[in-house]
Design a protein around this motif. Structure first.
Motif, PDB file in Angstrom:
ATOM      1  N   LEU A 164       0.835  -1.205   0.000  1.00 10.42           N
ATOM      2  CA  LEU A 164       0.000   0.000   0.000  1.00 10.42           C
ATOM      3  C   LEU A 164       0.870   1.255   0.000  1.00 10.42           C
ATOM      4  CD1 LEU A 164      -2.756   1.418   0.272  1.00 10.42           C
ATOM      5  CD2 LEU A 164      -2.510   1.168   2.753  1.00 10.42           C
ATOM      6  N   ILE A 165       1.937   1.247   0.792  1.00 11.67           N
ATOM      7  CA  ILE A 165       2.826   2.401   0.857  1.00 11.67           C
ATOM      8  C   ILE A 165       3.461   2.655  -0.496  1.00 11.67           C
ATOM      9  CG2 ILE A 165       4.896   3.342   1.955  1.00 11.67           C
ATOM     10  CD1 ILE A 165       2.458   3.080   3.761  1.00 11.67           C
ATOM     11  N   THR A 166       3.947   1.587  -1.120  1.00 11.22           N
ATOM     12  CA  THR A 166       4.599   1.729  -2.431  1.00 11.22           C
ATOM     13  C   THR A 166       3.638   2.275  -3.462  1.00 11.22           C
ATOM     14  OG1 THR A 166       6.012  -0.148  -1.918  1.00 11.22           O
ATOM     15  CG2 THR A 166       5.896   0.518  -4.229  1.00 11.22           C
ATOM     16  N   LEU A 167       2.423   1.747  -3.459  1.00 10.18           N
ATOM     17  CA  LEU A 167       1.437   2.211  -4.435  1.00 10.18           C
ATOM     18  C   LEU A 167       1.076   3.668  -4.192  1.00 10.18           C
ATOM     19  CD1 LEU A 167      -0.993  -0.849  -4.533  1.00 10.18           C
ATOM     20  CD2 LEU A 167       0.650  -0.163  -6.286  1.00 10.18           C
ATOM     21  N   THR A 186      -2.627  20.084   5.383  1.00 11.63           N
ATOM     22  CA  THR A 186      -3.070  18.840   5.979  1.00 11.63           C
ATOM     23  C   THR A 186      -4.580  18.892   6.121  1.00 11.63           C
ATOM     24  OG1 THR A 186      -0.989  18.757   7.173  1.00 11.63           O
ATOM     25  CG2 THR A 186      -2.753  17.322   7.935  1.00 11.63           C
ATOM     26  N   LEU A 187      -5.261  18.262   5.200  1.00 14.19           N
ATOM     27  CA  LEU A 187      -6.711  18.304   5.201  1.00 14.19           C
ATOM     28  C   LEU A 187      -7.275  17.242   6.133  1.00 14.19           C
ATOM     29  CD1 LEU A 187      -7.336  18.665   1.386  1.00 14.19           C
ATOM     30  CD2 LEU A 187      -7.324  20.473   3.091  1.00 14.19           C
ATOM     31  N   SER A 188      -8.469  17.493   6.654  1.00 16.00           N
ATOM     32  CA  SER A 188      -9.195  16.474   7.396  1.00 16.00           C
ATOM     33  C   SER A 188      -9.535  15.343   6.442  1.00 16.00           C
ATOM     34  CB  SER A 188     -10.471  17.069   7.982  1.00 16.00           C
ATOM     35  OG  SER A 188     -10.181  18.160   8.830  1.00 16.00           O
ATOM     36  N   HIS A 189      -9.687  14.152   6.982  1.00  6.78           N
ATOM     37  CA  HIS A 189     -10.017  13.022   6.114  1.00  6.78           C
ATOM     38  C   HIS A 189     -11.045  12.125   6.777  1.00  6.78           C
ATOM     39  CE1 HIS A 189      -7.431  10.481   8.672  1.00  6.78           C
ATOM     40  NE2 HIS A 189      -6.549  11.457   8.619  1.00  6.78           N
ATOM     41  N   GLY A 229      -6.555  11.128  -0.600  1.00  7.07           N
ATOM     42  CA  GLY A 229      -6.156  11.790   0.635  1.00  7.07           C
ATOM     43  C   GLY A 229      -7.343  12.069   1.532  1.00  7.07           C
ATOM     44  N   THR A 230      -8.485  12.400   0.946  1.00  9.80           N
ATOM     45  CA  THR A 230      -9.699  12.638   1.722  1.00  9.80           C
ATOM     46  C   THR A 230     -10.167  11.358   2.401  1.00  9.80           C
ATOM     47  OG1 THR A 230     -10.348  14.386   0.172  1.00  9.80           O
ATOM     48  CG2 THR A 230     -12.068  13.521   1.613  1.00  9.80           C
ATOM     49  N   ILE A 231      -9.973  10.230   1.735  1.00 12.24           N
ATOM     50  CA  ILE A 231     -10.330   8.940   2.350  1.00 12.24           C
ATOM     51  C   ILE A 231      -9.414   8.643   3.533  1.00 12.24           C
ATOM     52  CG2 ILE A 231     -10.409   6.434   1.946  1.00 12.24           C
ATOM     53  CD1 ILE A 231     -11.242   7.077  -0.941  1.00 12.24           C
ATOM     54  N   GLY A 232      -8.120   9.088   3.442  1.00 11.85           N
ATOM     55  CA  GLY A 232      -7.199   8.912   4.568  1.00 11.85           C
ATOM     56  C   GLY A 232      -5.914   8.184   4.260  1.00 11.85           C
ATOM     57  N   TYR A 233      -5.671   7.839   3.012  1.00  9.68           N
ATOM     58  CA  TYR A 233      -4.489   7.043   2.682  1.00  9.68           C
ATOM     59  C   TYR A 233      -3.174   7.790   2.908  1.00  9.68           C
ATOM     60  CZ  TYR A 233      -7.276   3.290   0.645  1.00  9.68           C
ATOM     61  OH  TYR A 233      -8.145   2.247   0.459  1.00  9.68           O
ATOM     62  N   LEU A 234      -3.101   9.047   2.524  1.00  9.28           N
ATOM     63  CA  LEU A 234      -1.828   9.747   2.608  1.00  9.28           C
ATOM     64  C   LEU A 234      -1.377   9.959   4.052  1.00  9.28           C
ATOM     65  CD1 LEU A 234      -1.994  12.394  -0.250  1.00  9.28           C
ATOM     66  CD2 LEU A 234      -0.884  10.161  -0.227  1.00  9.28           C
ATOM     67  N   ALA A 235      -2.308  10.078   4.965  1.00  9.21           N
ATOM     68  CA  ALA A 235      -1.938  10.216   6.373  1.00  9.21           C
ATOM     69  C   ALA A 235      -1.230   8.954   6.856  1.00  9.21           C
ATOM     70  CB  ALA A 235      -3.181  10.493   7.215  1.00  9.21           C
ATOM     71  N   ASP A 236      -1.725   7.784   6.429  1.00 13.90           N
ATOM     72  CA  ASP A 236      -1.093   6.514   6.809  1.00 13.90           C
ATOM     73  C   ASP A 236       0.296   6.386   6.185  1.00 13.90           C
ATOM     74  OD1 ASP A 236      -3.348   5.920   8.200  1.00 13.90           O
ATOM     75  OD2 ASP A 236      -4.156   4.478   6.756  1.00 13.90           O
ATOM     76  N   VAL A 237       0.411   6.785   4.914  1.00 16.18           N
ATOM     77  CA  VAL A 237       1.685   6.675   4.224  1.00 16.18           C
ATOM     78  C   VAL A 237       2.727   7.576   4.869  1.00 16.18           C
ATOM     79  CG1 VAL A 237       2.880   7.097   2.040  1.00 16.18           C
ATOM     80  CG2 VAL A 237       0.635   6.018   2.029  1.00 16.18           C
ATOM     81  N   LEU A 265       4.339  16.512  -0.950  1.00 14.54           N
ATOM     82  CA  LEU A 265       3.782  17.816  -0.604  1.00 14.54           C
ATOM     83  C   LEU A 265       2.443  17.679   0.101  1.00 14.54           C
ATOM     84  CD1 LEU A 265       4.691  19.833  -3.819  1.00 14.54           C
ATOM     85  CD2 LEU A 265       5.588  20.219  -1.522  1.00 14.54           C
ATOM     86  N   THR A 266       1.655  16.731  -0.315  1.00 15.67           N
ATOM     87  CA  THR A 266       0.355  16.515   0.328  1.00 15.67           C
ATOM     88  C   THR A 266       0.529  15.963   1.738  1.00 15.67           C
ATOM     89  OG1 THR A 266      -0.724  16.121  -1.775  1.00 15.67           O
ATOM     90  CG2 THR A 266      -1.836  15.289   0.164  1.00 15.67           C
ATOM     91  N   MET A 267       1.459  15.011   1.900  1.00 17.90           N
ATOM     92  CA  MET A 267       1.725  14.460   3.226  1.00 17.90           C
ATOM     93  C   MET A 267       2.318  15.530   4.146  1.00 17.90           C
ATOM     94  SD  MET A 267       3.107  10.610   2.396  1.00 17.90           S
ATOM     95  CE  MET A 267       4.415  11.107   1.282  1.00 17.90           C
ATOM     96  N   ASN A 268       3.074  16.488   3.556  1.00 19.64           N
ATOM     97  CA  ASN A 268       3.635  17.624   4.279  1.00 19.64           C
ATOM     98  C   ASN A 268       4.359  17.208   5.560  1.00 19.64           C
ATOM     99  OD1 ASN A 268       4.131  20.400   4.484  1.00 19.64           O
ATOM    100  ND2 ASN A 268       2.419  20.667   5.913  1.00 19.64           N
ATOM    101  N   PRO A 269       5.379  16.327   5.445  1.00 20.17           N
ATOM    102  CA  PRO A 269       6.119  15.921   6.649  1.00 20.17           C
ATOM    103  C   PRO A 269       6.905  17.097   7.226  1.00 20.17           C
ATOM    104  CG  PRO A 269       7.243  15.180   4.662  1.00 20.17           C
ATOM    105  CD  PRO A 269       5.920  15.733   4.215  1.00 20.17           C
ATOM    106  N   GLU A 270       7.238  17.007   8.497  1.00 20.42           N
ATOM    107  CA  GLU A 270       8.016  18.067   9.149  1.00 20.42           C
ATOM    108  C   GLU A 270       9.458  17.993   8.648  1.00 20.42           C
ATOM    109  OE1 GLU A 270       7.366  20.532  11.216  1.00 20.42           O
ATOM    110  OE2 GLU A 270       5.208  20.155  11.178  1.00 20.42           O
ATOM    111  N   MET A 271       9.876  18.950   7.819  1.00 15.41           N
ATOM    112  CA  MET A 271      11.233  18.955   7.274  1.00 15.41           C
ATOM    113  C   MET A 271      11.758  20.385   7.237  1.00 15.41           C
ATOM    114  SD  MET A 271      11.363  16.162   4.170  1.00 15.41           S
ATOM    115  CE  MET A 271      10.304  17.052   3.025  1.00 15.41           C
TER     116      MET A 271
END
Length: 456
Positions: A5-8, A24-27, A343-351, A385-391
């Motif tokens: 899932l992460i790779t995809l 960081t949108l709500s999902h 992302g709205t469903i919530g996948y990018l937050a998990d990734v 960019l969507t995941m927007n990690p702290e960097m």
């Protein structure tokens, strides 16, 4: 299953706003639901068709636009079971539409300028001048490489690769080995050159518009990008035939206004930078203001060319709009809304949690560059960019460079490579490029090391 899932999902991308808190949108947090999994499968199938474009000759925009529509239907159905689901969907759609509009207007202006300069014979004149100089194959290998490296920060890597590819084919059509090596060199150089300029690639443009790196901050990547180009070029140069092709006497005359068009394009870039640096206005607004320069100049050309012979083709600026890369622009729409839905469903937050918390920021950013060779750098960068990690700025520059130059590892990893495969008449291929992936990989590693030495 989680690793898969992460790779995809790294094949996906999204958009970030200039304000990091809004990125960081709500999902819905429904990644395990049946409809959520169906949405993921729809995107993967659509993107498989994008990757196979070279073989099935289906425009890449078609499958992702269809996938985007289907995914958002599933998102709307899932939202019905959540409190405030309707408001969440509306917010997500408006967010993605706003960001796509900014990207569209910026790129459209750049494409119109490039098409206008093409019509005025700017690039053809450069090609003809190089061909008639009578350089050896080895000199042409280096000249086209350096030109690709230094033109791509202004024009973009795709246009630069096609221009330099035309030069190589004009002098080396009977030397397939030279064409193959020169094309690989051009792809590497164009991608490396695009990595240290906000205008050189879509990935750098999006990082700049996101506000994570300032306009002048990208120039810290100049030395690492140069190393990324030079190391594999030196290795490949030993395989170039030590011969000199016959010089051509072809002459190409610049049409009226060609030089002025080039100057106006430079002024447009300066306007975009000025809007962003001094007035804190989005760069696309500066680019659109710069487009007005071209509109006024086209009016002057139109009036002046009416006085010439009747058989002269009148300069029409709107024909340049029609010739923009609409398949590419619509492709961006499709994937932006595909990933916006996922992302709205919530996948990018998990990734984001799995990748950046699990592997660490540096390792995750290096992996992103390698993945960009498989799925193209634009989807990878937009996912980050969507995941927007702290960097910090150092890490944003690292991932900007790796995503930009990582696509050179394979011919299908960047738009420049795909375009040259179509232009080469079979002399430059996927497997021909892969034979030198080890040398390109050395350049990839050396550029990362150089970035740590210089900026770390």
């Amino acid at each position: 299953m989680k690793t898969l899932l992460i790779t995809l999902m790294l094949c996906c991308f999204g958009i970030t706003t200039a304000n990091a808190s809004e990125a960081t949108l709500s999902h819905l947090d429904m990644t395990s639901s049946t409809l959520g999994l169906i949405a993921l499968v729809i995107f993967v199938l659509g993107y498989v068709l994008v990757i196979a474009e070279e073989f099935i000759h289906l425009r890449k925009s078609k499958p992702v636009i269809l996938a985007a529509g289907l995914i958002w239907v599933l998102v709307a159905i899932l939202a019905k079971s959540k409190e405030h689901g309707k408001e969440l969907v509306e917010h997500a759609l408006n967010h993605n539409l706003l960001e796509y509009s900014a990207l569209l207007l910026f790129l459209l202006t750049a494409m119109i300028y490039v098409n206008a300069m093409t019509e005025r014979n700017v690039f053809e004149a450069l090609r003809a001048w190089l061909v008639k100089r009578g350089y050896s194959y080895k000199k042409l290998f280096w000249i086209t490489g350096f030109l690709a490296f230094f033109i791509s920060p202004i024009a973009d890597n795709l246009t630069t690769a096609l221009l330099m590819g035309a030069v190589v084919l004009a002098v080396g059509a009977d030397k397939p080995k030279f064409v193959s090596l020169a094309f690989i060199n051009i792809v590497v150089a164009a991608n490396a050159g695009g990595a240290f300029s906000p205008f050189g690639d879509i990935t750098t443009l999006m990082v700049w518009q996101s506000g994570n790196v300032g306009f002048f901050g990208f120039f810290a990547l100049f030395i690492p990008s140069l190393i990324n180009f030079l190391l594999p070029a030196v290795i490949m140069s030993f395989a170039i035939p030590n011969e000199t092709p016959k010089a051509s006497e072809e002459k190409v005359v610049l049409k009226k206004g060609a030089i002025v068009l080039c100057l106006l394009f430079i002024c447009t870039i300066i306007t975009a930078v000025t809007f962003e640096q001094f007035f804190h206005l989005p760069p696309f607004l500066g680019m659109m203001t710069g487009l007005s320069y071209l509109f006024f100049f086209s009016y002057y050309l139109k009036l002046s060319e009416k006085k010439i012979a009747d058989n002269t083709t009148e300069f029409n600026i709107f024909s340049k709009v029609a010739k923009a890369e609409w398949d590419t622009l619509l492709f961006f729409f499709g994937v932006i809304f595909c990933v916006g839905g996922l992302g709205t469903i919530g996948y990018l937050a998990d990734v984001s949690h799995f990748l950046y918390d699990g592997f660490g920021t540096t390792s995750a950013n290096i992996i992103a560059g390698i993945l960009s060779a498989i799925v193209d750098n634009i989807p990878v960068m937009f996912a980050i960019l969507t995941m927007n990690p702290e960097m910090d700025t150092f890490q944003w520059l690292l991932v900007t460079m790796t995503a930009g130059v990582g696509g050179s590892l394979l011919s299908v990893g960047s738009a420049a490579g795909v375009a040259l495969m179509g232009q080469s008449k079979g002399m430059y291929s996927f497997f021909g490029h892969m034979k030198w992936s080890w040398a390109i990989g050395l350049g990839y590693g050396a550029s990362i090391y150089a970035h740590f030495l210089i900026s770390g």
